[in-house]
Write a protein that holds these residues in place. Structure first.
Motif, PDB file in Angstrom:
ATOM      1  N   UNK A  28       1.222   6.678  12.400  1.00 26.01           N
ATOM      2  CA  UNK A  28       0.324   6.138  12.725  1.00 26.01           C
ATOM      3  C   UNK A  28      -0.638   6.219  11.818  1.00 26.01           C
ATOM      4  N   UNK A  29      -0.837   7.062  10.513  1.00 26.72           N
ATOM      5  CA  UNK A  29      -1.402   6.857   9.432  1.00 26.72           C
ATOM      6  C   UNK A  29      -1.740   5.512   8.740  1.00 26.72           C
ATOM      7  N   UNK A  30      -0.372   4.614   8.750  1.00 26.54           N
ATOM      8  CA  UNK A  30      -0.986   3.242   8.744  1.00 26.54           C
ATOM      9  C   UNK A  30      -1.792   2.434   9.285  1.00 26.54           C
ATOM     10  N   UNK A  31      -1.678   3.173  10.539  1.00 26.59           N
ATOM     11  CA  UNK A  31      -2.235   2.160  11.501  1.00 26.59           C
ATOM     12  C   UNK A  31      -3.972   2.413  11.122  1.00 26.59           C
ATOM     13  N   UNK A  32      -3.989   3.963  11.163  1.00 22.24           N
ATOM     14  CA  UNK A  32      -5.588   4.646  11.393  1.00 22.24           C
ATOM     15  C   UNK A  32      -6.079   3.340   9.749  1.00 22.24           C
ATOM     16  N   UNK A  33      -5.512   3.670   8.523  1.00 20.84           N
ATOM     17  CA  UNK A  33      -5.607   2.873   7.582  1.00 20.84           C
ATOM     18  C   UNK A  33      -6.159   1.340   7.977  1.00 20.84           C
ATOM     19  N   UNK A  34      -5.546   0.450   8.831  1.00 15.07           N
ATOM     20  CA  UNK A  34      -5.384  -0.435   9.015  1.00 15.07           C
ATOM     21  C   UNK A  34      -6.910  -0.927   9.658  1.00 15.07           C
ATOM     22  N   UNK A  35      -6.589  -0.336  10.799  1.00 11.04           N
ATOM     23  CA  UNK A  35      -7.518  -0.787  11.681  1.00 11.04           C
ATOM     24  C   UNK A  35      -8.933  -0.377  11.479  1.00 11.04           C
ATOM     25  N   UNK A  36      -8.580   1.392  10.383  1.00 17.26           N
ATOM     26  CA  UNK A  36     -10.400   1.711   9.515  1.00 17.26           C
ATOM     27  C   UNK A  36     -10.820   0.562   8.732  1.00 17.26           C
TER      28      UNK A  36
END
Length: 405
Positions: A28-36
C-alpha cells in the motif's frame, strides 16, 4: 503547493483503497508513492497544457491586453510594479525538457518574459560567450549529465561580468545536501523542485530588485567617476564582500537566503556564529590593500577548512552557518584560530609589526518556525561577538592588537 497537496490526497486515497482490498502495508505504501508522484506530475502537466491552449486560442487575451495597455500608459508592469525599462534577461539551464518548457510560462506570468533556455551546461556556456550583453540572472539545475550546475556556477563566477549576478539553483528534494557546495561556488539562492509558483515568482522578483539596485549603483558610480568595490583601491573597512572577492566566502545576502530557506529539521541542527578579527581598524590603517585582503582571505580559509558556510559582514566580522554540534565559542577555539592565523600570516605580521587575535561569539540556534529567523539569528550572533570582543578589551591590557618586538 497545489501540486503537492493534490499528490498527497491522491496517494492517501490509493493507500486506503489498497488496504481495503487486502494489500499488505508495504504494498500500500508503494502504491501511495506511485499514485502520489504521478498525480503531482499530472497536475503540473495539466496546468501547462491548459495554459498553452488558452494562449494559443487567445482565451487569456483580455487580461494580457489590459496589462499591455497599463504598461503603455504608465510605463510600469502591473504584475511586478517595476518599470519596463528595468526588464532583466534570464538564462535557465536544465536537462529536463518539461522544466525548460514550464519555466518560461510561469516566469512570463510573473512579468519576466525575456528568458533564454539551455539543456546543458556546455550549451549555457556557449550562449553566455555568444551573448552581446551579460544575462542579468541565471537559473541553474544542480544535477545535470556531464558538467553539473555547481561546476557551471563556479565557471560563470570566474567571468567578471557575472561576479555579482543573481544565480538561483534549481534543486530536487534530495539535492539539499549539495547546497553548501553550491553557495561556495557562487550561488545566491535556490528553489526546490517541484516548484511552488509563488516561491518561484518571489525568487525572480528578488533577483529583479538586486539587478535594479546594481544598475543604479553602476550608473551613480559612473556619474561620479567612482570605481566599483574591488576593482581599484582598497576595500572599505565596513564594506561587505561580494561573491568572487575572496575564496571560501559567499555574500551576506546569500547567507541569509541559505538560512531562511532551510527546512525546519535542518534549522534545528544549524548554528549561526560570528567571529571577529580584533582591532581590525588599526590593522586596516597599517596595511596595504593586498595585505588587508590577504588577512581576510587567510581568516576565511581557517574557518572554511572546518566546513563552515560563511560571509564577511564588514569591520572584521565574519558570520558562519554550520551543522556541527561542538561549541565553537570556546576560549580554546579562539586561541587555536589566533595561533593558526599568526602561523599562516607570519610574514604579514612581521611586516606590520602586529600579532593577530580573534574573538568568537556564542553560537545561536535559529528559531526554526520564525519568518525572520535568518535576520534574527545573524543579528544576535553579531551582537554576541561584539559583546565577547568588548569583554576581552575590558579584561586585558594592552587591547586585542598586540605590537611585536
Amino acid at each position: 503547493m497545489g501540486y503537492i497537496i493534490a499528490g498527497v490526497a491522491a496517494g492517501l486515497i490509493a493507500f486506503f483503497v489498497a488496504l481495503a482490498r487486502g494489500y499488505s502495508f508495504l504494498s500500500a505504501i508503494g502504491i501511495y508513492m506511485l499514485i502520489g508522484s504521478s498525480a503531482v506530475l499530472s497536475a503540473a502537466l495539466l496546468f501547462f497544457v491548459t495554459d498553452s491552449v488558452m494562449r494559443r486560442f487567445g482565451l487569456g487575451r483580455n487580461a494580457k491586453q489590459a496589462a499591455s495597455e497599463a504598461t503603455e500608459i504608465t510605463g510600469t508592469d502591473p504584475m511586478n510594479g517595476l518599470g519596463t525599462n528595468d526588464a532583466i534577461r534570464i538564462l535557465a539551464v536544465d536537462d529536463d525538457p518539461f522544466i525548460l518548457d514550464f519555466v518560461p510560462v510561469i516566469a512570463g506570468k510573473a512579468g519576466f518574459a525575456d528568458i533564454t533556455v539551455a539543456s546543458s551546461a556546455e550549451e549555457a556556456l556557449d550562449l553566455i560567450a555568444a551573448s552581446p550583453a551579460p544575462f542579468d540572472c541565471l537559473l541553474l539545475d544542480i544535477r545535470m549529465p556531464g558538467m553539473d550546475g555547481i561546476e557551471l556556477c563556479a565557471r560563470v563566477r570566474r567571468n567578471s561580468a557575472y561576479s555579482d549576478a543573481p544565480i538561483i539553483m534549481l534543486t530536487g528534494m534530495r539535492d539539499i545536501e549539495s547546497l553548501g557546495r553550491a553557495y561556495k561556488a557562487g550561488a545566491t539562492d535556490f528553489l526546490t523542485k517541484p516548484f511552488e509558483i509563488a516561491a518561484f515568482e518571489d525568487r525572480l522578483k528578488s533577483a529583479h530588485k538586486h539587478c535594479t539596485l546594481r544598475r543604479n549603483d553602476q550608473l551613480a558610480a559612473q556619474a561620479h567617476g567612482i570605481s566599483r568595490q574591488g576593482s581599484k583601491g582598497k576595500a572599505g573597512l565596513y564594506d561587505t564582500l561580494v561573491h568572487g572577492a575572496l575564496p571560501n566566502l559567499i555574500d551576506h545576502q546569500s547567507l541569509q537566503n541559505h538560512l531562511r530557506q532551510m527546512s525546519v529539521s535542518a534549522t534545528t541542527q544549524a548554528r549561526v556564529t560570528a567571529f571577529k578579527i580584533d582591532q581590525l581598524d588599526l590593522i586596516y590603517q597599517k596595511s596595504s590593500s593586498a595585505q588587508f585582503m590577504s588577512l581576510l582571505s587567510e581568516t576565511a580559509e581557517v574557518f572554511a577548512s572546518n566546513g563552515f558556510i560563511m560571509a564577511y559582514s564588514g569591520n572584521g566580522t565574519f558570520v558562519t552557518v554550520t551543522s556541527q554540534t561542538r561549541d565553537i565559542a570556546s576560549l580554546d577555539f579562539e586561541q587555536e584560530t589566533g595561533r593558526m592565523l599568526n602561523h599562516k600570516l607570519s610574514k604579514l605580521g612581521a611586516d606590520l609589526g602586529i600579532a593577530f587575535d580573534v574573538s568568537v561569539g556564542a553560537s545561536v540556534h535559529p528559531q526554526a518556525r520564525a519568518i525572520d529567523r535568518a535576520e534574527m539569528a545573524i543579528k544576535q550572533a553579531i551582537g554576541n561577538v561584539e559583546a565577547r570582543f568588548a569583554s576581552k578589551c575590558a579584561d586585558r591590557t594592552p587591547p586585542a592588537l598586540r605590537l611585536l618586538g
